[in-house]
Scaffold this motif. Structure first.
Motif, short mmCIF file in Angstrom:
data_model
loop_
_atom_site.label_atom_id
_atom_site.label_comp_id
_atom_site.label_asym_id
_atom_site.label_seq_id
_atom_site.Cartn_x
_atom_site.Cartn_y
_atom_site.Cartn_z
N VAL A 144 1.04 -1.40 0.00
CA VAL A 144 0.03 0.05 0.04
C VAL A 144 0.93 1.16 0.21
O VAL A 144 0.56 2.11 -0.90
N ASP A 145 1.72 1.33 0.82
CA ASP A 145 2.91 2.38 0.82
C ASP A 145 3.50 2.62 -0.49
O ASP A 145 3.84 3.79 -0.92
N ALA A 146 3.88 1.49 -1.10
CA ALA A 146 4.57 1.71 -2.23
C ALA A 146 3.85 2.01 -3.54
O ALA A 146 4.16 2.42 -4.73
N GLY A 147 2.49 1.85 -3.21
CA GLY A 147 1.50 2.16 -4.33
C GLY A 147 1.39 0.93 -5.58
O GLY A 147 0.64 1.18 -6.59
N ILE A 148 2.00 -0.03 -5.31
CA ILE A 148 1.87 -1.12 -6.29
C ILE A 148 0.69 -2.18 -6.12
O ILE A 148 -0.05 -2.00 -5.02
N ARG A 149 0.38 -2.68 -7.13
CA ARG A 149 -0.89 -3.49 -6.91
C ARG A 149 -0.57 -4.83 -6.33
O ARG A 149 0.44 -5.44 -6.86
N CYS A 150 -1.38 -5.62 -5.85
CA CYS A 150 -0.78 -6.84 -5.38
C CYS A 150 -2.36 -7.77 -4.91
O CYS A 150 -3.18 -7.47 -4.72
N GLN A 151 -1.95 -9.05 -5.09
CA GLN A 151 -2.99 -10.40 -4.44
C GLN A 151 -2.18 -10.55 -3.43
O GLN A 151 -0.94 -11.24 -3.40
N ILE A 152 -2.79 -10.82 -2.04
CA ILE A 152 -2.13 -11.43 -0.92
C ILE A 152 -2.90 -12.53 -0.62
O ILE A 152 -4.06 -12.53 -0.36
N VAL A 153 -2.28 -13.74 -0.85
CA VAL A 153 -2.75 -15.02 -0.32
C VAL A 153 -2.33 -15.27 1.10
O VAL A 153 -1.34 -15.74 1.35
N PHE A 154 -3.35 -15.18 1.95
CA PHE A 154 -2.57 -15.46 3.43
C PHE A 154 -2.36 -16.91 3.49
O PHE A 154 -3.14 -17.68 3.05
N PRO A 155 -1.26 -17.07 4.41
CA PRO A 155 -0.64 -18.39 4.55
C PRO A 155 -1.78 -19.39 5.24
O PRO A 155 -2.03 -18.84 6.25
N ILE A 156 -1.64 -20.76 4.83
CA ILE A 156 -2.34 -21.73 5.83
C ILE A 156 -1.46 -22.99 5.92
O ILE A 156 -1.02 -23.32 4.92
N LEU A 157 -1.27 -23.28 6.92
CA LEU A 157 -0.48 -24.43 7.27
C LEU A 157 -1.08 -25.41 8.52
O LEU A 157 -1.80 -24.74 9.27
N ASP A 158 -0.68 -26.54 8.40
CA ASP A 158 -0.94 -27.16 9.65
C ASP A 158 -0.15 -27.02 10.86
O ASP A 158 -0.60 -27.50 12.19
N PHE A 159 1.02 -26.47 10.74
CA PHE A 159 1.80 -26.37 11.88
C PHE A 159 2.07 -24.89 12.40
O PHE A 159 1.71 -24.05 11.66
N PRO A 160 2.60 -24.88 13.37
CA PRO A 160 2.32 -23.24 14.00
C PRO A 160 3.77 -22.62 13.32
O PRO A 160 4.83 -23.25 13.54
N THR A 161 3.76 -21.18 13.28
CA THR A 161 4.89 -20.43 12.97
C THR A 161 4.48 -19.03 13.59
O THR A 161 3.65 -19.09 14.57
N ALA A 162 5.19 -18.35 13.59
CA ALA A 162 5.47 -16.98 14.24
C ALA A 162 3.93 -16.25 14.19
O ALA A 162 3.66 -15.35 14.90
N GLU A 169 -6.36 -20.76 13.07
CA GLU A 169 -5.88 -19.35 13.14
C GLU A 169 -5.50 -18.44 12.19
O GLU A 169 -5.49 -17.57 11.97
N TYR A 170 -4.61 -19.29 11.19
CA TYR A 170 -4.21 -18.78 9.96
C TYR A 170 -5.62 -18.32 9.15
O TYR A 170 -5.25 -17.18 8.52
N ILE A 171 -6.45 -19.02 9.26
CA ILE A 171 -7.77 -18.68 8.42
C ILE A 171 -8.40 -17.42 9.04
O ILE A 171 -8.64 -16.52 8.45
N SER A 172 -8.49 -17.33 10.46
CA SER A 172 -9.26 -16.39 10.91
C SER A 172 -8.66 -15.16 10.84
O SER A 172 -9.38 -13.98 10.71
N LYS A 173 -7.23 -15.24 11.10
CA LYS A 173 -6.50 -14.07 10.91
C LYS A 173 -6.40 -13.61 9.50
O LYS A 173 -6.54 -12.15 9.26
N GLY A 174 -6.33 -14.34 8.55
CA GLY A 174 -6.60 -14.05 7.12
C GLY A 174 -7.68 -13.39 6.70
O GLY A 174 -7.82 -12.50 5.96
N LEU A 175 -8.79 -13.80 7.35
CA LEU A 175 -10.04 -13.31 6.91
C LEU A 175 -10.46 -12.03 7.49
O LEU A 175 -10.84 -10.99 7.11
N ARG A 176 -9.84 -11.91 8.81
CA ARG A 176 -9.72 -10.41 9.46
C ARG A 176 -9.01 -9.28 8.73
O ARG A 176 -9.51 -8.22 8.28
N LEU A 177 -7.73 -9.91 7.81
CA LEU A 177 -7.08 -8.92 7.15
C LEU A 177 -7.84 -8.33 5.89
O LEU A 177 -8.01 -7.28 5.59
N ARG A 178 -8.74 -9.57 5.30
CA ARG A 178 -9.48 -9.34 4.06
C ARG A 178 -10.70 -8.10 4.60
O ARG A 178 -10.86 -7.25 3.87
#
Ligand SMILES: CSC[C@H]1O[C@@H](n2cnc3c(O)ncnc32)[C@H](O)[C@@H]1O
Ligand SMILES: [Zn+2]
Length: 445
Positions: A144-162, A169-178
């Motif tokens: 957004v700051d750079a003004g470039i167009r993008c598609q962000i596909v939020f990650p979904i995995l079965d294992f935990p990450t940072a 949780e990946y899905i709920s956080k991703g849908l909140r971002l949407r």
């Protein structure tokens, strides 16, 4: 009925316009006008005098092409460029990349790494990119700051990450971002289940249900290697593509990345469902993963887009290089020098990506009414002389550093090779700090 305005924001006078639609067309002695972020006119130079423009730019020796679309990548991994080379996919991921991500990935890492990737992509003619990575909120903010167009596909995995603990949780956080970004015109959100070997069938089913309900794109690494397909057949008794089809995950909103291991039945299934393929030839070659049979896919009417994948497996984010590799590898794979001509390679890097993202009415070609996502490429240097055919030079002779200007939705993001919204000096200092931090931690710690 809408009429074209006679007063426009910007009027460009290049030597050539390569609109991509119709495929293979090259216009000479034409001008292009931008108004309110869209292409308002493409007209013979002599008729351009009838327009009043707030800004006019002569572009001698330059060709205008649609901004290119990098349909698959992990932008922040630019900070891991050259971190682990010359390895096959699974040892590369499991022994090097995933441990490094575990040690270093944070919102700041993603913010800085994505900005570095955007700077590189804009300077090489990309105006839209797709991103699948942790902290997608930080990636979206950088875009957004750079003004470039993008598609962000939020990650979904079965294992935990940072970023998240489990698939829910990946899905709920991703849908909140949407929800937060719904009204940002330049950002499109989708689902990014990593791969069938890292996301269980139950969680892929959830993705299929949500994606259908919300009509959102889904991007997934699929059939990247023959080993992946073999292991899935042993574990589930069927090929991953068939499993996705059974789950209802194959359709016009699905973007299948890599697809090197494909039989005739797989190709028929892709064609029947309208799923898209994202070809990443340089990453596939570097990891020795295999080669996507692009010519066969195109012959069967499957849409093919182009992606770089990450700078850790490529090792650059340059769609000119990717087009050239796609064309050359396509000929070699098909055993036919006539396979994948320059016009097809440029189509994959532009309209192919737009169609995969469901944005074909908005971007991917230079046509009045479309968004003004445009790149000006200098063809006057010795590497492009003599010039019999601009399309041939763009695919077989250009290297990305000839990109002079780029616009996204009419906003100029690159002017005479200078980024207008990114402070390169500051970015390079932050990148050096990451290099210091990552190399001082040592590998796999
Ligand atoms: C879920 S975030 C993205 C995840 O994908 C990893 N990755 C990067 N390149 C590839 C590839 O070619 N195949 C599979 N996975 C890849 C990246 O390191 C992240 O962990
Ligand atoms: Zn990838």
């Amino acid at each position: 009925m809408s009429t074209s305005p006679s007063t426009v924001d910007t009027l460009l006078h290049p030597d050539w316009i390569v609109p991509v639609v119709p495929r293979g067309a090259v216009l000479t002695n034409h001008s292009l006008a931008i108004h309110d972020g869209r292409i308002s006119h493409i007209l013979p130079r002599a008729e351009a005098a009838s327009l009043t423009a707030a800004r006019e730019l002569a572009l001698p020796g330059q060709a205008l092409i649609p901004g290119m679309i990098n349909t698959h990548g992990h932008a922040a991994m630019s900070l891991l460029r050259g971190y682990a080379d010359d390895l096959p996919l699974m040892p590369w991921l499991e022994q090097h990349i995933w441990p490094a991500e575990g040690a270093h990935v944070s919102a700041d890492f993603v913010r800085d790494g994505t900005e570095l990737a955007i700077a590189e992509m804009l300077r090489a003619g990309t105006t839209t990119f797709s991103d699948m990575y942790f902290f997608p909120d930080a990636a979206a903010a950088a875009a957004v700051d750079a003004g470039i167009r993008c598609q962000i596909v939020f990650p979904i995995l079965d294992f935990p990450t940072a970023w998240a603990r489990d698939a829910d949780e990946y899905i709920s956080k991703g849908l909140r971002l949407r929800d937060e970004l719904k009204h940002r015109g330049l950002v499109q959100i989708g689902f990014g289940p990593h791969a069938p070997y890292t996301v269980s069938p139950q969680n892929l089913l959830k993705v299929a249900t949500y994606a259908a309900e919300l009509d959102l794109p889904v991007q997934i690494h699929l059939h990247e290697t023959a080993g992946e397909v073999l292991a899935a057949v042993e574990e589930h008794g069927e090929r991953p593509l068939d499993s996705l089809n059974t789950m209802g995950l194959l359709g016009p909103r699905t973007q299948c990345v890599h697809m090197t291991d494909l039989g005739d039945q797989d190709i028929a299934l892709l064609a029947a469902t309208g799923a898209h393929v994202v070809h990443c030839p340089q990453s596939n070659m570097k990891l020795a993963s295999g080669a996507c049979p692009v010519s066969k896919l195109l012959d069967r009417g499957v849409n093919v887009a182009l992606g770089t994948d990450s700078a850790a497996s490529n090792n650059d984010l340059n769609l000119f290089a990717e087009m050239q590799t796609a064309a050359l590898l396509g000929k070699l794979t098909a055993g036919d020098a006539a396979a994948l001509p320059a016009a097809d390679a440029l189509y994959m890097a532009t309209m192919g990506g737009a169609r995969a993202m469901g944005l074909e009415q908005e971007i991917g070609s230079l046509e009045p009414g479309k968004q003004a996502d445009i790149v000006a490429v200098d063809l006057s240097g010795p590497e492009c002389q003599p010039l019999y055919n601009p399309l041939s030079q763009l695919v077989y002779a250009c290297n990305g550093s000839q990109v002079c200007h780029s616009w996204v939705a009419g906003a100029q993001l690159l002017h005479n090779r200078q980024l207008t919204r990114i402070n390169l000096k500051d970015l390079q200092q932050r990148t050096a700090a990451w290099q210091e931090k990552i190399s001082s931690t040592g590998k796999n710690q």
